[in-house]
Design an enzyme around this catalytic site. Structure first.
Site, PDB file in Angstrom:
ATOM      1  N   ARG A  59       7.699  11.763  23.599  1.00 42.03           N
ATOM      2  CA  ARG A  59       8.608  11.864  24.759  1.00 42.03           C
ATOM      3  C   ARG A  59       8.486  13.215  25.453  1.00 42.03           C
ATOM      4  NH1 ARG A  59      14.280  10.316  22.792  1.00 42.03           N
ATOM      5  NH2 ARG A  59      14.780  11.018  24.899  1.00 42.03           N
ATOM      6  N   GLN A  94      23.244  13.986  30.678  1.00 40.37           N
ATOM      7  CA  GLN A  94      22.951  13.538  29.313  1.00 40.37           C
ATOM      8  C   GLN A  94      21.449  13.580  29.065  1.00 40.37           C
ATOM      9  OE1 GLN A  94      25.538   9.790  28.479  1.00 40.37           O
ATOM     10  NE2 GLN A  94      25.441  10.041  30.689  1.00 40.37           N
ATOM     11  N   HIS A 112      23.451  16.714  25.879  1.00 37.73           N
ATOM     12  CA  HIS A 112      22.689  16.157  24.745  1.00 37.73           C
ATOM     13  C   HIS A 112      21.452  16.993  24.439  1.00 37.73           C
ATOM     14  CE1 HIS A 112      24.643  11.925  25.371  1.00 37.73           C
ATOM     15  NE2 HIS A 112      25.461  12.802  24.807  1.00 37.73           N
ATOM     16  N   CYS A 123      17.441  29.775  11.082  1.00 34.99           N
ATOM     17  CA  CYS A 123      18.156  30.891  11.735  1.00 34.99           C
ATOM     18  C   CYS A 123      18.948  30.451  12.962  1.00 34.99           C
ATOM     19  CB  CYS A 123      17.179  32.008  12.108  1.00 34.99           C
ATOM     20  SG  CYS A 123      16.084  31.602  13.493  1.00 34.99           S
ATOM     21  N   CYS A 139       8.966  29.286  13.184  1.00 30.74           N
ATOM     22  CA  CYS A 139       9.978  29.819  14.099  1.00 30.74           C
ATOM     23  C   CYS A 139       9.524  31.188  14.611  1.00 30.74           C
ATOM     24  CB  CYS A 139      11.317  29.932  13.371  1.00 30.74           C
ATOM     25  SG  CYS A 139      12.576  30.765  14.363  1.00 30.74           S
ATOM     26  N   LEU A 206      22.032   1.209  39.122  1.00 34.48           N
ATOM     27  CA  LEU A 206      21.265   0.039  39.530  1.00 34.48           C
ATOM     28  C   LEU A 206      22.135  -1.217  39.456  1.00 34.48           C
ATOM     29  CD1 LEU A 206      18.361  -0.059  40.453  1.00 34.48           C
ATOM     30  CD2 LEU A 206      17.663  -0.431  38.076  1.00 34.48           C
TER      31      LEU A 206
END
Ligand code: BV8
Length: 236
Positions: A59, A94, A112, A123, A139, A206
């Site tokens: 994604r 969102q 979100h 951390c 990290c 829609l």
């Protein structure tokens, strides 16, 4: 409708649909094809981090490749026009993509989270992240390996900036929801909160959302045309 000065806009996946990013609950949508409990919960990540990270890698690549559409652009332009008149358009999304920002919107509240950020579970530092994540990712802040996760809010986790959102809602004189099915809480409850505060409400979608009965007004059509028309009618 008299000219509103403080507009609260809640956007959902429908706003980014015409940019090629999938919606969730429509036919063929992401959660129609995949079980969210196996991909978008802390329990799923604990049980099978590779599958969850792969899902978000896929994604993330889609978000990087996508471009803002006319709905994102119209919101950014309306916010600038309203600001020139001493008003404010508060944009709460969102969506985990960055298409509102790339269209020019500032100070977008991503309740979100954001897919182009990663959070270290060791951390808690959040880092901009455009590449794939895997269990070898380290990290940049603390050096921990295998502790980076997408900085998104999974089911069962607390959405972000709820105090800021509720304060903006309480001050609004118009509530507009665009491209959201009204199926996920607490976002789905905001229209009723607005109604309880006597704030006029409008949905642009829609088709009628799960919350359609709660809105004073509705405009049905693709966000890329219905939203610019709605904002133009407000002289924005
Ligand atoms: C929480 C990020 C505690 C990751 C996502 C039972 C009852 C009530 C609530 C619950 C319940 N059981 C569990 C809950 C709570 C749960 C929840 O709501 N579950 C639902 C499913 C019942 N919520 C949570 O767990 C949340 N946390 O509650 O914490 C709390 C909170 C506050 C106070 C006290 C305690 C956390 C939820 C976050 C989940 N994370 N995303 C990721 O992306 O992978 S969920 C996911 O749904 C999406 O990411 C998106 O953010 C969200 C909303 O979806 P929509 O944006 O609305 O998209 P959808 O596809 O559904 O709809 C699109 C719409 O657009 C459609 O209507 C379509 O017709 C329209 N459309 C399509 N194309 C267009 C269009 N419109 C216009 N133009 C177009 N071109």
């Amino acid at each position: 409708m008299s000219a509103p000065k403080r507009i609260f806009v809640l956007t959902g996946a429908g706003v980014s649909a015409e940019s090629g990013l999938g919606t969730f609950r429509d036919r063929g949508g992401i959660w129609a094809r995949f079980d969210p409990m196996k991909l978008a919960t802390p329990e799923a990540y604990a049980a099978d981090p590779d599958t969850v990270l792969d899902f978000y890698d896929h994604r993330r690549r889609g978000v990087v490749a996508a471009k803002p559409n006319a709905a994102h652009v119209a919101l950014a332009r309306a916010a600038a026009r309203l600001a020139e008149r001493g008003g404010e358009l508060f944009l709460c999304t969102q969506n985990v993509d960055d298409l509102h920002e790339r269209a020019g919107s500032r100070a977008v509240v991503h309740m979100h989270g954001e897919l182009l950020k990663a959070r270290c579970t060791a951390c808690e530092v959040v880092t901009p992240w455009r590449d794939d994540l895997n269990r070898a990712s380290s990290c940049p802040a603390c050096g921990s390996v295998g502790r980076m996760r997408p900085d998104v809010v999974w089911f069962g986790e607390m959405p972000m900036q709820l105090d800021t959102i509720e304060a903006a809602l309480a001050e609004a004189d118009l509530f507009v929801a665009v491209g959201t099915s009204g199926a996920v809480y607490p976002a789905a409850s905001y229209v009723r909160q607005a109604r309880a505060l006597n704030i006029p409400t409008c949905e642009i979608n829609l088709e009628p959302s799960d919350n359609a009965d709660a809105f004073d007004e509705a405009r049905y059509g693709p966000a890329s045309t219905a939203l610019p028309h709605f904002l133009a009618a407000l002289d924005l």
